[in-house]
Design a protein around this motif. Structure first.
Motif, PDB file in Angstrom:
ATOM      1  N   TRP A 142       0.841  -1.210   0.000  1.00  0.00           N
ATOM      2  CA  TRP A 142       0.000   0.000   0.000  1.00  0.00           C
ATOM      3  C   TRP A 142       0.876   1.260   0.000  1.00  0.00           C
ATOM      4  O   TRP A 142       0.641   2.191  -0.747  1.00  0.00           O
ATOM      5  CB  TRP A 142      -0.906  -0.033   1.227  1.00  0.00           C
ATOM      6  N   ARG A 143       1.946   1.229   0.817  1.00  0.00           N
ATOM      7  CA  ARG A 143       2.820   2.413   0.899  1.00  0.00           C
ATOM      8  C   ARG A 143       3.653   2.588  -0.359  1.00  0.00           C
ATOM      9  O   ARG A 143       4.080   3.690  -0.687  1.00  0.00           O
ATOM     10  CB  ARG A 143       3.732   2.315   2.123  1.00  0.00           C
ATOM     11  N   ALA A 144       3.897   1.486  -1.078  1.00  0.00           N
ATOM     12  CA  ALA A 144       4.715   1.558  -2.291  1.00  0.00           C
ATOM     13  C   ALA A 144       3.871   1.820  -3.538  1.00  0.00           C
ATOM     14  O   ALA A 144       4.409   1.885  -4.649  1.00  0.00           O
ATOM     15  CB  ALA A 144       5.494   0.252  -2.463  1.00  0.00           C
ATOM     16  N   ALA A 145       2.562   1.960  -3.362  1.00  0.00           N
ATOM     17  CA  ALA A 145       1.657   2.020  -4.521  1.00  0.00           C
ATOM     18  C   ALA A 145       2.045   3.102  -5.525  1.00  0.00           C
ATOM     19  O   ALA A 145       2.057   2.876  -6.738  1.00  0.00           O
ATOM     20  CB  ALA A 145       0.224   2.228  -4.039  1.00  0.00           C
ATOM     21  N   ARG A 146       2.391   4.287  -5.005  1.00  0.00           N
ATOM     22  CA  ARG A 146       2.705   5.389  -5.918  1.00  0.00           C
ATOM     23  C   ARG A 146       3.988   5.088  -6.707  1.00  0.00           C
ATOM     24  O   ARG A 146       4.024   5.234  -7.921  1.00  0.00           O
ATOM     25  CB  ARG A 146       2.846   6.689  -5.124  1.00  0.00           C
ATOM     26  N   GLU A 147       5.001   4.611  -5.994  1.00  0.00           N
ATOM     27  CA  GLU A 147       6.275   4.294  -6.664  1.00  0.00           C
ATOM     28  C   GLU A 147       6.128   3.169  -7.676  1.00  0.00           C
ATOM     29  O   GLU A 147       6.792   3.148  -8.704  1.00  0.00           O
ATOM     30  CB  GLU A 147       7.315   3.873  -5.630  1.00  0.00           C
ATOM     31  N   LEU A 148       5.259   2.222  -7.361  1.00  0.00           N
ATOM     32  CA  LEU A 148       5.040   1.091  -8.271  1.00  0.00           C
ATOM     33  C   LEU A 148       4.021   1.445  -9.369  1.00  0.00           C
ATOM     34  O   LEU A 148       3.702   0.614 -10.198  1.00  0.00           O
ATOM     35  CB  LEU A 148       4.561  -0.144  -7.487  1.00  0.00           C
ATOM     36  N   ARG A 149       3.540   2.667  -9.311  1.00  0.00           N
ATOM     37  CA  ARG A 149       2.572   3.183 -10.298  1.00  0.00           C
ATOM     38  C   ARG A 149       1.292   2.362 -10.354  1.00  0.00           C
ATOM     39  O   ARG A 149       0.753   2.088 -11.429  1.00  0.00           O
ATOM     40  CB  ARG A 149       3.213   3.276 -11.676  1.00  0.00           C
ATOM     41  N   LEU A 150       0.836   1.986  -9.167  1.00  0.00           N
ATOM     42  CA  LEU A 150      -0.461   1.308  -9.115  1.00  0.00           C
ATOM     43  C   LEU A 150      -1.559   2.357  -9.137  1.00  0.00           C
ATOM     44  O   LEU A 150      -1.377   3.459  -8.607  1.00  0.00           O
ATOM     45  CB  LEU A 150      -0.595   0.502  -7.816  1.00  0.00           C
ATOM     46  N   PRO A 151      -2.698   2.047  -9.746  1.00  0.00           N
ATOM     47  CA  PRO A 151      -3.815   2.969  -9.633  1.00  0.00           C
ATOM     48  C   PRO A 151      -4.251   3.056  -8.159  1.00  0.00           C
ATOM     49  O   PRO A 151      -4.200   2.054  -7.442  1.00  0.00           O
ATOM     50  CB  PRO A 151      -4.912   2.329 -10.493  1.00  0.00           C
ATOM     51  N   ILE A 152      -4.620   4.261  -7.721  1.00  0.00           N
ATOM     52  CA  ILE A 152      -4.994   4.480  -6.314  1.00  0.00           C
ATOM     53  C   ILE A 152      -6.367   5.131  -6.271  1.00  0.00           C
ATOM     54  O   ILE A 152      -6.588   6.157  -6.927  1.00  0.00           O
ATOM     55  CB  ILE A 152      -3.954   5.381  -5.606  1.00  0.00           C
ATOM     56  N   SER A 153      -7.279   4.557  -5.495  1.00  0.00           N
ATOM     57  CA  SER A 153      -8.618   5.157  -5.393  1.00  0.00           C
ATOM     58  C   SER A 153      -8.549   6.423  -4.549  1.00  0.00           C
ATOM     59  O   SER A 153      -7.663   6.593  -3.714  1.00  0.00           O
ATOM     60  CB  SER A 153      -9.615   4.148  -4.819  1.00  0.00           C
ATOM     61  N   ASP A 154      -9.499   7.316  -4.803  1.00  0.00           N
ATOM     62  CA  ASP A 154      -9.570   8.618  -4.129  1.00  0.00           C
ATOM     63  C   ASP A 154      -9.557   8.422  -2.601  1.00  0.00           C
ATOM     64  O   ASP A 154     -10.423   7.723  -2.068  1.00  0.00           O
ATOM     65  CB  ASP A 154     -10.872   9.301  -4.579  1.00  0.00           C
ATOM     66  N   PRO A 155      -8.597   9.041  -1.899  1.00  0.00           N
ATOM     67  CA  PRO A 155      -8.494   8.855  -0.441  1.00  0.00           C
ATOM     68  C   PRO A 155      -9.737   9.304   0.333  1.00  0.00           C
ATOM     69  O   PRO A 155      -9.944   8.877   1.468  1.00  0.00           O
ATOM     70  CB  PRO A 155      -7.292   9.718  -0.050  1.00  0.00           C
ATOM     71  N   SER A 156     -10.566  10.153  -0.287  1.00  0.00           N
ATOM     72  CA  SER A 156     -11.756  10.627   0.434  1.00  0.00           C
ATOM     73  C   SER A 156     -12.905   9.613   0.357  1.00  0.00           C
ATOM     74  O   SER A 156     -13.938   9.796   1.004  1.00  0.00           O
ATOM     75  CB  SER A 156     -12.214  11.975  -0.140  1.00  0.00           C
ATOM     76  N   VAL A 157     -12.709   8.550  -0.422  1.00  0.00           N
ATOM     77  CA  VAL A 157     -13.789   7.558  -0.585  1.00  0.00           C
ATOM     78  C   VAL A 157     -13.594   6.391   0.389  1.00  0.00           C
ATOM     79  O   VAL A 157     -12.597   5.680   0.308  1.00  0.00           O
ATOM     80  CB  VAL A 157     -13.814   7.024  -2.043  1.00  0.00           C
ATOM     81  N   PRO A 158     -14.528   6.194   1.326  1.00  0.00           N
ATOM     82  CA  PRO A 158     -14.377   5.098   2.284  1.00  0.00           C
ATOM     83  C   PRO A 158     -14.742   3.744   1.678  1.00  0.00           C
ATOM     84  O   PRO A 158     -15.484   3.676   0.698  1.00  0.00           O
ATOM     85  CB  PRO A 158     -15.348   5.458   3.406  1.00  0.00           C
ATOM     86  N   TYR A 159     -14.230   2.684   2.282  1.00  0.00           N
ATOM     87  CA  TYR A 159     -14.479   1.331   1.771  1.00  0.00           C
ATOM     88  C   TYR A 159     -15.951   0.954   1.938  1.00  0.00           C
ATOM     89  O   TYR A 159     -16.659   1.515   2.764  1.00  0.00           O
ATOM     90  CB  TYR A 159     -13.617   0.333   2.531  1.00  0.00           C
ATOM     91  N   GLY A 160     -16.379  -0.001   1.122  1.00  0.00           N
ATOM     92  CA  GLY A 160     -17.696  -0.607   1.309  1.00  0.00           C
ATOM     93  C   GLY A 160     -18.879   0.308   1.052  1.00  0.00           C
ATOM     94  O   GLY A 160     -19.977   0.056   1.549  1.00  0.00           O
ATOM     95  N   THR A 161     -18.682   1.373   0.265  1.00  0.00           N
ATOM     96  CA  THR A 161     -19.768   2.316  -0.004  1.00  0.00           C
ATOM     97  C   THR A 161     -20.059   2.341  -1.508  1.00  0.00           C
ATOM     98  O   THR A 161     -19.234   1.918  -2.312  1.00  0.00           O
ATOM     99  CB  THR A 161     -19.356   3.747   0.417  1.00  0.00           C
ATOM    100  N   PRO A 162     -21.230   2.877  -1.918  1.00  0.00           N
ATOM    101  CA  PRO A 162     -21.504   3.035  -3.348  1.00  0.00           C
ATOM    102  C   PRO A 162     -20.448   3.905  -4.024  1.00  0.00           C
ATOM    103  O   PRO A 162     -20.106   3.686  -5.187  1.00  0.00           O
ATOM    104  CB  PRO A 162     -22.872   3.721  -3.380  1.00  0.00           C
ATOM    105  N   GLU A 163     -19.884   4.863  -3.295  1.00  0.00           N
ATOM    106  CA  GLU A 163     -18.837   5.730  -3.851  1.00  0.00           C
ATOM    107  C   GLU A 163     -17.588   4.911  -4.185  1.00  0.00           C
ATOM    108  O   GLU A 163     -16.913   5.161  -5.182  1.00  0.00           O
ATOM    109  CB  GLU A 163     -18.476   6.850  -2.864  1.00  0.00           C
ATOM    110  N   MET A 164     -17.285   3.914  -3.350  1.00  0.00           N
ATOM    111  CA  MET A 164     -16.123   3.050  -3.625  1.00  0.00           C
ATOM    112  C   MET A 164     -16.394   2.213  -4.868  1.00  0.00           C
ATOM    113  O   MET A 164     -15.492   2.013  -5.703  1.00  0.00           O
ATOM    114  CB  MET A 164     -15.842   2.143  -2.415  1.00  0.00           C
TER     115      MET A 164
END
Ligand SMILES: [Zn+2]
Length: 222
Positions: A142-164
């Protein structure tokens, strides 16, 4: 993250045993990869993490490949089962129907489905080739996601919701998630989501990216 394990959707769940004769193979494929996830710390429960809540879950589509949106039935690990060292058929739920926009889900099984079932359902609606979804928790990846160029979901969106669910669809359309089959959940500490055409493909994707994160952290000679 505090609410990991808390079901946030409207659930119509019938408590009755799964049909082990027809679902046994699918259950065993998921049990096998969940075992690998437990051994690598990607699924579990730890008093020192997330206020002791269980984390991680796994699902697999069952039934017709041509099933329409909202009807792509899947098996998923039950809620509050992440901490179990071993699980069996009674620890799975069968999700029959769902509607991510309405935040609604219909299922049966001896255990209600994972609190993150709607995110899995949203992934299945992205295309019939998506047959397996694994949700892992990995601080190092998770911490390496940016360096590994993984797509990252919007930090303001909580898990388990319609927004997610909408966020998963947005990233898929962006191409990188569709191509690599992995994303980091920006607003869900340590959360990783992978998909594949089978548990084997999804599991290999997950383990491969985990190894890449460890490789990056190793940095011998730097
Ligand atoms: Zn999670």
């Amino acid at each position: 993250m505090r609410q990991e394990g808390v079901i946030k959707f409207a659930l119509e769940h019938e408590r009755r045993a799964l049909d082990a004769a027809s679902l046994g193979d699918a259950v065993c494929q998921l049990v096998a990869w969940r075992e690998v996830m437990a051994l690598t710390g990607l699924v579990g429960q730890d008093p020192g993490r997330y206020e002791g809540a269980g984390y991680g879950n796994a699902s697999l589509r069952v039934g017709r490949r041509s099933a329409g949106l909202g009807r792509r039935a899947f098996l998923i690990t039950g809620t509050q089962t992440s901490g179990r060292r071993r699980i069996g058929v009674d620890d799975f739920a069968f999700v029959e129907r769902y509607d991510a926009e309405r935040n609604w889900l219909k299922s049966h099984g001896m255990t209600p489905p994972s609190s993150e079932s709607l995110t899995h359902a949203a992934a299945y609606d992205l295309g019939p080739q998506i047959r397996c979804v694994l949700h892992a928790h990995s601080p190092i990846l998770w911490r390496a996601a940016r360096e590994l160029r993984l797509p990252i979901s919007d930090p303001s969106v909580p898990y388990g919701t319609p927004e997610m669910a909408a966020e998963v669809a947005r990233l898929y359309r962006g191409g990188v998630f569709a191509e690599r089959g992995v994303l980091a959940m920006g607003g869900h500490e340590d959360g990783i989501l992978v998909f594949g055409r089978s548990p084997e493909e999804a599991g290999q994707t997950l383990v491969t990216w985990l190894a890449r994160a460890y490789e990056r952290a190793c940095a011998v000679g730097v």
